[in-house]
Design a protein around this motif. Structure first.
Motif, PDB file in Angstrom:
ATOM      1  N   GLY A 151      14.720   4.850  11.841  1.00  0.00           N
ATOM      2  CA  GLY A 151      14.278   5.119  13.208  1.00  0.00           C
ATOM      3  C   GLY A 151      12.808   5.456  13.313  1.00  0.00           C
ATOM      4  N   ASP A 152      12.003   4.905  12.419  1.00  0.00           N
ATOM      5  CA  ASP A 152      10.577   5.205  12.430  1.00  0.00           C
ATOM      6  C   ASP A 152       9.816   4.027  11.844  1.00  0.00           C
ATOM      7  OD1 ASP A 152       8.252   6.722  12.808  1.00  0.00           O
ATOM      8  OD2 ASP A 152       9.274   8.560  12.199  1.00  0.00           O
ATOM      9  N   VAL A 153       8.504   4.071  11.989  1.00  0.00           N
ATOM     10  CA  VAL A 153       7.656   3.004  11.471  1.00  0.00           C
ATOM     11  C   VAL A 153       7.616   3.073   9.949  1.00  0.00           C
ATOM     12  CG1 VAL A 153       5.308   2.084  11.399  1.00  0.00           C
ATOM     13  CG2 VAL A 153       6.245   2.950  13.546  1.00  0.00           C
ATOM     14  N   VAL A 154       7.747   1.922   9.300  1.00  0.00           N
ATOM     15  CA  VAL A 154       7.677   1.832   7.848  1.00  0.00           C
ATOM     16  C   VAL A 154       6.561   0.863   7.479  1.00  0.00           C
ATOM     17  CG1 VAL A 154       8.889   1.132   5.744  1.00  0.00           C
ATOM     18  CG2 VAL A 154      10.131   2.349   7.551  1.00  0.00           C
ATOM     19  N   ARG A 155       5.676   1.288   6.588  1.00  0.00           N
ATOM     20  CA  ARG A 155       4.571   0.447   6.143  1.00  0.00           C
ATOM     21  C   ARG A 155       4.959  -0.211   4.832  1.00  0.00           C
ATOM     22  NH1 ARG A 155      -0.920   1.235   3.729  1.00  0.00           N
ATOM     23  NH2 ARG A 155      -0.253   3.300   3.019  1.00  0.00           N
ATOM     24  N   VAL A 156       4.726  -1.519   4.725  1.00  0.00           N
ATOM     25  CA  VAL A 156       5.068  -2.249   3.505  1.00  0.00           C
ATOM     26  C   VAL A 156       3.803  -2.504   2.704  1.00  0.00           C
ATOM     27  CG1 VAL A 156       4.938  -4.499   4.671  1.00  0.00           C
ATOM     28  CG2 VAL A 156       6.239  -4.272   2.548  1.00  0.00           C
ATOM     29  N   MET A 157       3.910  -2.344   1.387  1.00  0.00           N
ATOM     30  CA  MET A 157       2.790  -2.573   0.476  1.00  0.00           C
ATOM     31  C   MET A 157       3.281  -3.472  -0.643  1.00  0.00           C
ATOM     32  SD  MET A 157       1.488   1.399   0.473  1.00  0.00           S
ATOM     33  CE  MET A 157       3.192   1.990   0.530  1.00  0.00           C
ATOM     34  N   LEU A 165      16.610  -0.955  -4.848  1.00  0.00           N
ATOM     35  CA  LEU A 165      15.627  -0.107  -4.175  1.00  0.00           C
ATOM     36  C   LEU A 165      15.729   1.317  -4.700  1.00  0.00           C
ATOM     37  CD1 LEU A 165      13.496   0.075  -1.838  1.00  0.00           C
ATOM     38  CD2 LEU A 165      15.389   0.835  -0.379  1.00  0.00           C
ATOM     39  N   ALA A 166      14.582   1.895  -5.056  1.00  0.00           N
ATOM     40  CA  ALA A 166      14.512   3.308  -5.416  1.00  0.00           C
ATOM     41  C   ALA A 166      13.992   4.090  -4.228  1.00  0.00           C
ATOM     42  CB  ALA A 166      13.586   3.498  -6.618  1.00  0.00           C
ATOM     43  N   VAL A 167      14.447   5.333  -4.083  1.00  0.00           N
ATOM     44  CA  VAL A 167      13.956   6.200  -3.011  1.00  0.00           C
ATOM     45  C   VAL A 167      13.515   7.534  -3.614  1.00  0.00           C
ATOM     46  CG1 VAL A 167      15.492   5.116  -1.313  1.00  0.00           C
ATOM     47  CG2 VAL A 167      16.207   7.237  -2.443  1.00  0.00           C
ATOM     48  N   SER A 168      12.437   8.076  -3.048  1.00  0.00           N
ATOM     49  CA  SER A 168      11.953   9.405  -3.421  1.00  0.00           C
ATOM     50  C   SER A 168      11.291   9.982  -2.184  1.00  0.00           C
ATOM     51  CB  SER A 168      10.962   9.327  -4.586  1.00  0.00           C
ATOM     52  OG  SER A 168      10.596  10.633  -5.009  1.00  0.00           O
ATOM     53  N   PHE A 187      10.529   0.274  -3.787  1.00  0.00           N
ATOM     54  CA  PHE A 187      10.371   1.726  -3.848  1.00  0.00           C
ATOM     55  C   PHE A 187      10.052   2.248  -2.448  1.00  0.00           C
ATOM     56  CE2 PHE A 187       7.565   5.486  -4.861  1.00  0.00           C
ATOM     57  CZ  PHE A 187       8.577   6.302  -5.354  1.00  0.00           C
ATOM     58  N   LEU A 188      10.897   3.159  -1.965  1.00  0.00           N
ATOM     59  CA  LEU A 188      10.716   3.782  -0.651  1.00  0.00           C
ATOM     60  C   LEU A 188      10.363   5.245  -0.835  1.00  0.00           C
ATOM     61  CD1 LEU A 188      11.083   4.032   2.508  1.00  0.00           C
ATOM     62  CD2 LEU A 188      13.505   4.501   2.012  1.00  0.00           C
ATOM     63  N   ALA A 200       1.744  -0.393  -8.486  1.00  0.00           N
ATOM     64  CA  ALA A 200       3.143  -0.807  -8.347  1.00  0.00           C
ATOM     65  C   ALA A 200       3.244  -2.300  -8.093  1.00  0.00           C
ATOM     66  CB  ALA A 200       3.805  -0.023  -7.218  1.00  0.00           C
ATOM     67  N   ALA A 201       2.364  -2.818  -7.239  1.00  0.00           N
ATOM     68  CA  ALA A 201       2.369  -4.259  -6.964  1.00  0.00           C
ATOM     69  C   ALA A 201       2.091  -5.055  -8.231  1.00  0.00           C
ATOM     70  CB  ALA A 201       1.336  -4.587  -5.884  1.00  0.00           C
ATOM     71  N   GLY A 202       1.212  -4.511  -9.076  1.00  0.00           N
ATOM     72  CA  GLY A 202       0.927  -5.173 -10.341  1.00  0.00           C
ATOM     73  C   GLY A 202       2.115  -5.193 -11.281  1.00  0.00           C
ATOM     74  N   MET A 203       3.056  -4.277 -11.070  1.00  0.00           N
ATOM     75  CA  MET A 203       4.294  -4.234 -11.853  1.00  0.00           C
ATOM     76  C   MET A 203       5.377  -5.130 -11.253  1.00  0.00           C
ATOM     77  SD  MET A 203       4.753  -0.163 -12.508  1.00  0.00           S
ATOM     78  CE  MET A 203       3.640   0.796 -13.528  1.00  0.00           C
ATOM     79  N   GLY A 204       5.081  -5.734 -10.098  1.00  0.00           N
ATOM     80  CA  GLY A 204       6.076  -6.565  -9.431  1.00  0.00           C
ATOM     81  C   GLY A 204       6.967  -5.809  -8.473  1.00  0.00           C
ATOM     82  N   MET A 205       6.530  -4.615  -8.048  1.00  0.00           N
ATOM     83  CA  MET A 205       7.319  -3.809  -7.120  1.00  0.00           C
ATOM     84  C   MET A 205       6.771  -3.938  -5.705  1.00  0.00           C
ATOM     85  SD  MET A 205       7.979  -0.198  -9.063  1.00  0.00           S
ATOM     86  CE  MET A 205       9.347   0.258  -7.987  1.00  0.00           C
ATOM     87  N   VAL A 206       7.669  -3.856  -4.730  1.00  0.00           N
ATOM     88  CA  VAL A 206       7.293  -3.767  -3.320  1.00  0.00           C
ATOM     89  C   VAL A 206       7.517  -2.323  -2.879  1.00  0.00           C
ATOM     90  CG1 VAL A 206       7.637  -4.662  -0.996  1.00  0.00           C
ATOM     91  CG2 VAL A 206       8.068  -6.135  -2.977  1.00  0.00           C
ATOM     92  N   CYS A 207       6.511  -1.707  -2.281  1.00  0.00           N
ATOM     93  CA  CYS A 207       6.612  -0.309  -1.885  1.00  0.00           C
ATOM     94  C   CYS A 207       6.651  -0.168  -0.374  1.00  0.00           C
ATOM     95  CB  CYS A 207       5.437   0.487  -2.456  1.00  0.00           C
ATOM     96  SG  CYS A 207       5.440   0.551  -4.261  1.00  0.00           S
ATOM     97  N   PHE A 208       7.355   0.850   0.070  1.00  0.00           N
ATOM     98  CA  PHE A 208       7.520   1.114   1.500  1.00  0.00           C
ATOM     99  C   PHE A 208       7.229   2.587   1.762  1.00  0.00           C
ATOM    100  CE2 PHE A 208      10.195  -2.371   0.228  1.00  0.00           C
ATOM    101  CZ  PHE A 208       9.991  -3.326   1.209  1.00  0.00           C
ATOM    102  N   GLU A 209       6.322   2.842   2.697  1.00  0.00           N
ATOM    103  CA  GLU A 209       5.934   4.201   3.058  1.00  0.00           C
ATOM    104  C   GLU A 209       6.455   4.492   4.462  1.00  0.00           C
ATOM    105  OE1 GLU A 209       1.836   6.503   2.392  1.00  0.00           O
ATOM    106  OE2 GLU A 209       1.772   5.162   4.120  1.00  0.00           O
ATOM    107  N   ALA A 210       7.388   5.456   4.560  1.00  0.00           N
ATOM    108  CA  ALA A 210       8.058   5.705   5.832  1.00  0.00           C
ATOM    109  C   ALA A 210       7.647   7.015   6.490  1.00  0.00           C
ATOM    110  CB  ALA A 210       9.575   5.702   5.627  1.00  0.00           C
TER     111      ALA A 210
END
Length: 257
Positions: A151-157, A165-168, A187-188, A200-210
């Motif tokens: 229910g909020d804006v999520v930024r994708v990197m 998907l991992a969450v922290s 990774f969220l 993280a992108a260099g490792m092949g991961m997609v990150c999400f900042e919520a």
């Protein structure tokens, strides 16, 4: 019920001795022998939350983020935290912080976040949980999915397809390396530094900042519901407020009796 008895219940749910060494959890203001007249829950102690408590008559505030995170030598009203502490004392409010102990606990902040975003076969401990998405999604589809769930804006990197998907929650951005070691390709977190996202992108991961609020609010709501199950004599009522000045959720557990 006394404040001390409430602390014992919280300790069963999220043991205080599991908190990080830098943290400041437990009873921060008030007295353990006070009678609990009503319980309020919020991510943070703010003037708006204290206004709500003045109206409701609650005398216990359970927060995720503690005050006095850094040592103080004075408790004057010359700064933001000092004014909050003085007001807590004047209103006779017992302030309890459940922070890194609740982040890590079974059924705590990160477990609830993983379930909130629909992960399956959830594993992990400490501050990270990893699980399967309902189906693999590309970065834009997953961004939209997470926004709907939180229910909020999520930024994708980054970009790519995410299966695990991992969450922290909160400021957990540095956990991406551990998440990658656990097999996650996404990774969220609440907050992530730019150079960490690049690595993280260099490792092949997609990150999400919520955002801090969106990743921790579900866990605070769940804590209120869990307390309701333990405190059958207390009625559960939770107003959610998000304003420009205080974008945090708060909850109220009514008076005993």
């Amino acid at each position: 019920m006394t404040v001390r008895q409430l602390l014992d219940i919280l300790d069963e749910m999220a043991p205080f001795d599991t908190a990080a060494s830098f943290d400041n959890c437990g009873l921060l203001t008030g007295g353990g022998e006070w009678t609990v007249q009503g319980i309020h829950l919020a991510l943070d102690c703010t003037p708006d939350v204290l206004d709500e408590m003045q109206y409701s008559g609650d005398n216990v505030l359970i927060v995720h983020h503690p005050l006095m995170f850094s040592p103080r030598q004075t408790v004057t009203e010359e700064d933001w935290e000092g004014r909050l502490l003085n007001r807590l004392i004047r209103q006779r409010i017992a302030l309890i912080a459940v922070h890194t102990n609740l982040d890590q606990a079974p059924g705590g902040i990160n477990d609830v976040l993983a379930r909130t975003v629909g992960l399956r076969q959830i594993t992990g401990e400490g501050y990270i949980r990893v699980g399967e998405l309902p189906h693999p999604m590309d970065h834009l589809s997953l961004q939209a999915y997470l926004q709907g769930r939180l229910g909020d804006v999520v930024r994708v990197m980054g970009q790519g397809t995410v299966r695990l998907l991992a969450v922290s929650s909160g400021a957990g951005g540095e956990g991406f390396r551990e998440a990658r070691q656990m097999g996650a390709d996404g990774f969220l977190t609440g907050e992530m530094k730019h150079h960490h996202a690049l690595e993280a992108a260099g490792m092949g991961m997609v990150c999400f900042e919520a955002g801090h609020d969106a990743t921790e609010r579900p866990g605070i709501l769940h804590l209120g519901e869990a307390l309701q199950q333990r405190l059958h004599q207390v009625q559960w009522n939770i107003p959610i407020h998000k304003t420009q000045t205080v974008p945090y959720s708060a909850g109220h557990l009514g008076r005993e009796g």
